[in-house]
Design a protein around this motif. Sequence first.
Motif, PDB file in Angstrom:
ATOM      1  N   ALA A 198      -0.886  -4.872  17.686  1.00  0.00           N
ATOM      2  CA  ALA A 198      -1.423  -4.433  18.980  1.00  0.00           C
ATOM      3  C   ALA A 198      -2.667  -3.574  18.797  1.00  0.00           C
ATOM      4  N   LEU A 199      -2.704  -2.811  17.702  1.00  0.00           N
ATOM      5  CA  LEU A 199      -3.858  -1.964  17.429  1.00  0.00           C
ATOM      6  C   LEU A 199      -5.095  -2.817  17.146  1.00  0.00           C
ATOM      7  N   VAL A 200      -4.886  -3.942  16.446  1.00  0.00           N
ATOM      8  CA  VAL A 200      -5.991  -4.867  16.199  1.00  0.00           C
ATOM      9  C   VAL A 200      -6.565  -5.347  17.520  1.00  0.00           C
ATOM     10  N   GLU A 201      -5.698  -5.752  18.436  1.00  0.00           N
ATOM     11  CA  GLU A 201      -6.155  -6.249  19.733  1.00  0.00           C
ATOM     12  C   GLU A 201      -6.933  -5.194  20.494  1.00  0.00           C
ATOM     13  N   ARG A 202      -6.469  -3.944  20.447  1.00  0.00           N
ATOM     14  CA  ARG A 202      -7.149  -2.871  21.176  1.00  0.00           C
ATOM     15  C   ARG A 202      -8.571  -2.674  20.675  1.00  0.00           C
ATOM     16  N   PHE A 203      -8.735  -2.658  19.350  1.00  0.00           N
ATOM     17  CA  PHE A 203     -10.066  -2.432  18.793  1.00  0.00           C
ATOM     18  C   PHE A 203     -10.986  -3.625  19.038  1.00  0.00           C
ATOM     19  N   VAL A 204     -10.442  -4.837  18.893  1.00  0.00           N
ATOM     20  CA  VAL A 204     -11.253  -6.035  19.137  1.00  0.00           C
ATOM     21  C   VAL A 204     -11.728  -6.049  20.588  1.00  0.00           C
ATOM     22  N   ALA A 205     -10.825  -5.678  21.523  1.00  0.00           N
ATOM     23  CA  ALA A 205     -11.192  -5.638  22.942  1.00  0.00           C
ATOM     24  C   ALA A 205     -12.300  -4.623  23.203  1.00  0.00           C
ATOM     25  N   ALA A 206     -12.366  -3.591  22.360  1.00  0.00           N
ATOM     26  CA  ALA A 206     -13.402  -2.562  22.515  1.00  0.00           C
ATOM     27  C   ALA A 206     -14.701  -2.948  21.811  1.00  0.00           C
ATOM     28  N   GLY A 207     -14.770  -4.172  21.274  1.00  0.00           N
ATOM     29  CA  GLY A 207     -16.000  -4.630  20.634  1.00  0.00           C
ATOM     30  C   GLY A 207     -16.156  -4.216  19.189  1.00  0.00           C
ATOM     31  N   VAL A 208     -15.045  -3.798  18.557  1.00  0.00           N
ATOM     32  CA  VAL A 208     -15.096  -3.358  17.157  1.00  0.00           C
ATOM     33  C   VAL A 208     -14.748  -4.540  16.241  1.00  0.00           C
ATOM     34  N   THR A 209     -15.518  -4.699  15.164  1.00  0.00           N
ATOM     35  CA  THR A 209     -15.215  -5.721  14.159  1.00  0.00           C
ATOM     36  C   THR A 209     -14.086  -5.203  13.273  1.00  0.00           C
ATOM     37  N   VAL A 210     -12.960  -5.922  13.246  1.00  0.00           N
ATOM     38  CA  VAL A 210     -11.752  -5.447  12.559  1.00  0.00           C
ATOM     39  C   VAL A 210     -11.505  -6.235  11.281  1.00  0.00           C
TER      40      VAL A 210
END
Length: 445
Positions: free
Chosen positions: A54-66
């Motif tokens: 879920a943390l991956v999804e949150r950062f990706v949604a914020a435009g962060v390259t994970v």
Amino acid sequence: MLLVDDDPASLRVATVAVATANGEVVAALAPAAAGAGRRADFAVIDIPDPRALALVERFVAAGVTVIATSGAGSVGLAVEAMRRGAVDFVLKPFTPDTFARRLRPRFAERPVPRDAPAPFTPETDAPDATFGGFVGGSGAMRAVYDQIARIAPSKAPVFVTGESGAGKELCAEALHARSPRARGPFVALNCGAIPRELMESEIFGHVRGAFTGAAEDRAGAAEAASGGTLFLDEIGEMELALQAKLLRFLQTGEFRRVGDTRARRADIRIVCATHRDPFAEVAAGRFRQDLFYRLHVLPIRLPPLRERGEDVILLAEAFLARFAAEEGRAFTRFAPEVLERFRAYGWPGNVRELQNVIRRSVVLDDGEAVTLDMLPPELTRTRGAATSAAAEADVEPFHVQERRIIESAIAAFGGNLARAAAALEISPSTIYRKRERWIADGVAA
């Protein structure tokens, strides 16, 4: 770069890797403290279990390259992390150099400073004493560097051979990093560390209900590597029936998940490796001849450490600097007699054995110089007068070397037999059987 991990040691290694890759760490924190409100272009997020996805999804949604990492070793977890938006998945444990090689292509996707190193081209990246993650300037290694530079741009399969611990996965990573697929995924699978009954599922995936325990659909390594490189280490451990399915996949680009009727496609480049003699395996009927010649298009042989001359000293110095920094120790050099012993020793475990020897010395001892008394017994053992040719040649029995290498690997991974087996490129069951026999022999004695 934001680092999210609850393991302080992993955070230190990742911090060194980011700096090596010419990046900058904005913050390093535990998952509970990570919020999507932090401003960062990149984030390295550890995924110990599916709940962290879920943390991956949150950062990706914020435009962060994970970039996701995990010590769980699950292909399914890797596929799910990338399905939710991660651009890469790196298996723990990793070294700063290994992780830096995976970060560089990602950093190259964003604007870089003017003084950043130029990207690789075959014309400008000439082989020298450091090449990709390799260290060494011997003639044998320069030939390998030249092969990698020439082979990397091709789409053809690569077959890497070499003794255990010689750096076969490092070679595969170097090929991927210098290929047109460098910005695609690099997925490594050790065929010797996966139970045979699960191997097909690990490579091609499965659908729900395909077998006991298959509770949901899951993609395999082939799908995870689509657009990039799939590295099949110890491919000789693959059973013949699965070899036939792999051959069909290579011929058609199509495969089926276990239990599925629908054909799927994946665009990958195959790099495979083995520590065995592949020609002998084919002759013995343990490896399909048609698959071998499909894979053995661009062969690379990695020389053992004993054939690399002064590279052993360059490697030892590089490992000492790295481990001293990681462990916060003051070591800066080796005593002259230690260097002489390194040159004279046969290194049956190759670079991996040298790495373990130096790490052990750094962790267990203190000082500025590594001295002879800090080395393990096998490097300092002196033999009395003996009449046998083996004794005169300073050769110890194979079973002694084998036990030393296995126990050293288990110690290096904190007693985790599965990780030790993966590093040694053997099955965990092999370690269990051998340890049981050692215990029995000890009782019998």
